[in-house]
Design a protein around this motif. Sequence first.
Motif, PDB file in Angstrom:
ATOM      1  N   LEU A 296       0.844   9.681   4.185  1.00 17.32           N
ATOM      2  CA  LEU A 296       1.399   8.294   4.156  1.00 17.32           C
ATOM      3  C   LEU A 296       0.780   7.070   4.659  1.00 17.32           C
ATOM      4  O   LEU A 296       0.940   6.052   4.464  1.00 17.32           O
ATOM      5  CB  LEU A 296       2.888   8.500   4.714  1.00 17.32           C
ATOM      6  CG  LEU A 296       3.794   9.446   4.157  1.00 17.32           C
ATOM      7  CD1 LEU A 296       5.120   9.772   5.007  1.00 17.32           C
ATOM      8  CD2 LEU A 296       4.199   8.992   2.969  1.00 17.32           C
ATOM      9  N   GLY A 297      -0.285   7.557   5.722  1.00 16.94           N
ATOM     10  CA  GLY A 297      -1.141   6.528   6.388  1.00 16.94           C
ATOM     11  C   GLY A 297      -1.973   5.737   5.074  1.00 16.94           C
ATOM     12  O   GLY A 297      -2.130   4.697   5.104  1.00 16.94           O
ATOM     13  N   ILE A 298      -2.382   6.564   4.260  1.00 18.71           N
ATOM     14  CA  ILE A 298      -3.096   6.021   3.378  1.00 18.71           C
ATOM     15  C   ILE A 298      -2.333   5.297   2.109  1.00 18.71           C
ATOM     16  O   ILE A 298      -2.841   4.245   1.648  1.00 18.71           O
ATOM     17  CB  ILE A 298      -4.086   7.171   2.308  1.00 18.71           C
ATOM     18  CG1 ILE A 298      -5.013   8.128   3.309  1.00 18.71           C
ATOM     19  CG2 ILE A 298      -4.652   6.841   1.021  1.00 18.71           C
ATOM     20  CD1 ILE A 298      -5.721   9.160   2.524  1.00 18.71           C
ATOM     21  N   VAL A 299      -1.242   5.672   1.927  1.00 20.30           N
ATOM     22  CA  VAL A 299      -0.321   5.075   1.222  1.00 20.30           C
ATOM     23  C   VAL A 299       0.000   3.512   1.758  1.00 20.30           C
ATOM     24  O   VAL A 299       0.201   2.661   1.065  1.00 20.30           O
ATOM     25  CB  VAL A 299       1.073   5.852   0.744  1.00 20.30           C
ATOM     26  CG1 VAL A 299       1.927   5.169   0.089  1.00 20.30           C
ATOM     27  CG2 VAL A 299       0.678   6.980   0.170  1.00 20.30           C
ATOM     28  N   GLY A 300       0.324   3.790   3.061  1.00 19.50           N
ATOM     29  CA  GLY A 300       0.739   2.422   3.840  1.00 19.50           C
ATOM     30  C   GLY A 300      -0.328   1.454   3.766  1.00 19.50           C
ATOM     31  O   GLY A 300      -0.069   0.354   3.564  1.00 19.50           O
ATOM     32  N   VAL A 301      -1.632   1.815   3.799  1.00 24.30           N
ATOM     33  CA  VAL A 301      -2.941   0.987   3.671  1.00 24.30           C
ATOM     34  C   VAL A 301      -2.897   0.120   2.482  1.00 24.30           C
ATOM     35  O   VAL A 301      -3.027  -0.953   2.207  1.00 24.30           O
ATOM     36  CB  VAL A 301      -4.063   1.625   4.226  1.00 24.30           C
ATOM     37  CG1 VAL A 301      -5.181   0.596   3.900  1.00 24.30           C
ATOM     38  CG2 VAL A 301      -4.159   1.817   5.703  1.00 24.30           C
ATOM     39  N   ALA A 302      -2.753   0.983   1.482  1.00 25.94           N
ATOM     40  CA  ALA A 302      -2.814   0.663   0.198  1.00 25.94           C
ATOM     41  C   ALA A 302      -1.622  -0.258  -0.094  1.00 25.94           C
ATOM     42  O   ALA A 302      -2.005  -1.225  -0.895  1.00 25.94           O
ATOM     43  CB  ALA A 302      -2.942   1.883  -0.892  1.00 25.94           C
ATOM     44  N   VAL A 307       0.488  -5.718  -1.113  1.00 24.21           N
ATOM     45  CA  VAL A 307       1.261  -6.848  -0.957  1.00 24.21           C
ATOM     46  C   VAL A 307       0.412  -8.268  -0.490  1.00 24.21           C
ATOM     47  O   VAL A 307       0.806  -9.186  -0.853  1.00 24.21           O
ATOM     48  CB  VAL A 307       2.193  -6.510   0.287  1.00 24.21           C
ATOM     49  CG1 VAL A 307       2.944  -7.876   0.895  1.00 24.21           C
ATOM     50  CG2 VAL A 307       3.016  -5.574  -0.166  1.00 24.21           C
ATOM     51  N   LEU A 308      -0.677  -7.868   0.017  1.00 25.97           N
ATOM     52  CA  LEU A 308      -1.688  -9.014   0.417  1.00 25.97           C
ATOM     53  C   LEU A 308      -2.207  -9.903  -0.855  1.00 25.97           C
ATOM     54  O   LEU A 308      -2.280 -10.988  -1.027  1.00 25.97           O
ATOM     55  CB  LEU A 308      -2.811  -8.680   1.392  1.00 25.97           C
ATOM     56  CG  LEU A 308      -2.338  -8.302   2.891  1.00 25.97           C
ATOM     57  CD1 LEU A 308      -3.483  -7.893   3.515  1.00 25.97           C
ATOM     58  CD2 LEU A 308      -1.737  -9.481   3.653  1.00 25.97           C
ATOM     59  N   PHE A 309      -2.394  -9.065  -1.779  1.00 23.51           N
ATOM     60  CA  PHE A 309      -3.305  -9.584  -3.177  1.00 23.51           C
ATOM     61  C   PHE A 309      -2.550  -9.326  -3.991  1.00 23.51           C
ATOM     62  O   PHE A 309      -2.657 -10.440  -5.213  1.00 23.51           O
ATOM     63  CB  PHE A 309      -4.444  -8.639  -3.356  1.00 23.51           C
ATOM     64  CG  PHE A 309      -5.844  -8.622  -2.173  1.00 23.51           C
ATOM     65  CD1 PHE A 309      -6.454  -9.827  -2.310  1.00 23.51           C
ATOM     66  CD2 PHE A 309      -5.606  -7.563  -1.319  1.00 23.51           C
ATOM     67  CE1 PHE A 309      -7.677  -9.823  -1.212  1.00 23.51           C
ATOM     68  CE2 PHE A 309      -6.900  -7.599  -0.406  1.00 23.51           C
ATOM     69  CZ  PHE A 309      -7.696  -8.714  -0.499  1.00 23.51           C
ATOM     70  N   PHE A 310      -1.372  -8.985  -4.078  1.00 25.05           N
ATOM     71  CA  PHE A 310      -0.318  -9.085  -5.272  1.00 25.05           C
ATOM     72  C   PHE A 310       1.330  -9.411  -4.573  1.00 25.05           C
ATOM     73  O   PHE A 310       1.999  -8.419  -4.511  1.00 25.05           O
ATOM     74  CB  PHE A 310      -0.246  -8.027  -6.183  1.00 25.05           C
ATOM     75  CG  PHE A 310      -1.439  -7.757  -7.055  1.00 25.05           C
ATOM     76  CD1 PHE A 310      -1.705  -8.262  -8.065  1.00 25.05           C
ATOM     77  CD2 PHE A 310      -2.484  -6.698  -6.261  1.00 25.05           C
ATOM     78  CE1 PHE A 310      -2.866  -7.939  -8.903  1.00 25.05           C
ATOM     79  CE2 PHE A 310      -3.639  -6.708  -7.056  1.00 25.05           C
ATOM     80  CZ  PHE A 310      -3.903  -7.366  -8.204  1.00 25.05           C
TER      81      PHE A 310
END
Length: 327
Positions: A296-302, A307-310
């Motif tokens: 879930l940490g990897i999912v959260g970062v992704a 959200v930042l770029f799209f």
Amino acid sequence: MKGDACKAIALHVIVIAALFALNFVLPPYHHGVLARVMVLAVFAMGYNLLFGYAGLLSLGHAMFFAAGLYGAGLPMVHFGWGVPGAFAAGLLAGVLLSAVIGLLALRTKGVAFMIVTMMFAQVGYLLVYYFGSWTRGDEGLVIQQQARAIQFGATRLDLTNPVTRYMAALALFAIVLIATLIMVRSSFGRVLVAIRENEERTRMLGYDTFANKLAAMVASGAICAAAGAAYVILFGYVGSTFASIQYSILPLLWVLLGGAATTLGPLVGTVLMFYLIDGSGDLLKIYAPGWNISYLGIVGVALILLVLFFPKGILGTIRDRWARWLP
């Protein structure tokens, strides 16, 4: 406008055709996964109709998915109903429930609407346990393979067969996708967008905003219930998890990720979210087997990067920047 409409129709036809072609080339694991993803994408499309187009943030859509799930599953287990009757029962359960909930919940707005829908969904979740002798609560119910078939005279359509199951999921997805496209491009869809942007002004123009929101609620509930009924028929399991708050939040994430108020956004978000979670777990097992890291940490970062770029979701941002014709 005609050119834009042709582009939109062509894109949707291409997506359906591509999904049809994938049936013949995908390996068994991904073949089964994509069938499940298409059914869940229909659930997200129902949510998107209410949230993306009408601007109503609900945290209770698990109850509509569960209405279809239990509405179809319980008659199959306890009364021996066939697939067509069970699917119709699940769809009817979702329509009736969404109409009743809509008449009550739409008397509120904003945060109050979100809380009321969440409370109704929680009541539905608790009812699953209260009637545990019928629903089996957490344990759930398994639909026998022989019950998951449709008889056409001498022809028997076995929905447990991977290819048949995939094509049934694709048929449901295609029907709902086309219906959604027609709906959002109609005057009804434009009224929903007007309500989302400025409900008071829409009312002043003479539109019955309550009736239109109720119609959107019922249509959304019907689509979500259809997804729930299809899920139990195609995959043979009914469980209380599908009525939990988790399944009210997941379609919101899928829609936000793919792009709210875009017809194909729910599919993009569902596919990406599923493979993001599944793929990150596999990567950790391969490259960091001894590390105590949650996928879930990897999912959260992704998700943060997305959200930042799209900021409007993947298709929503593409529509804003490069392709204004996307519906």
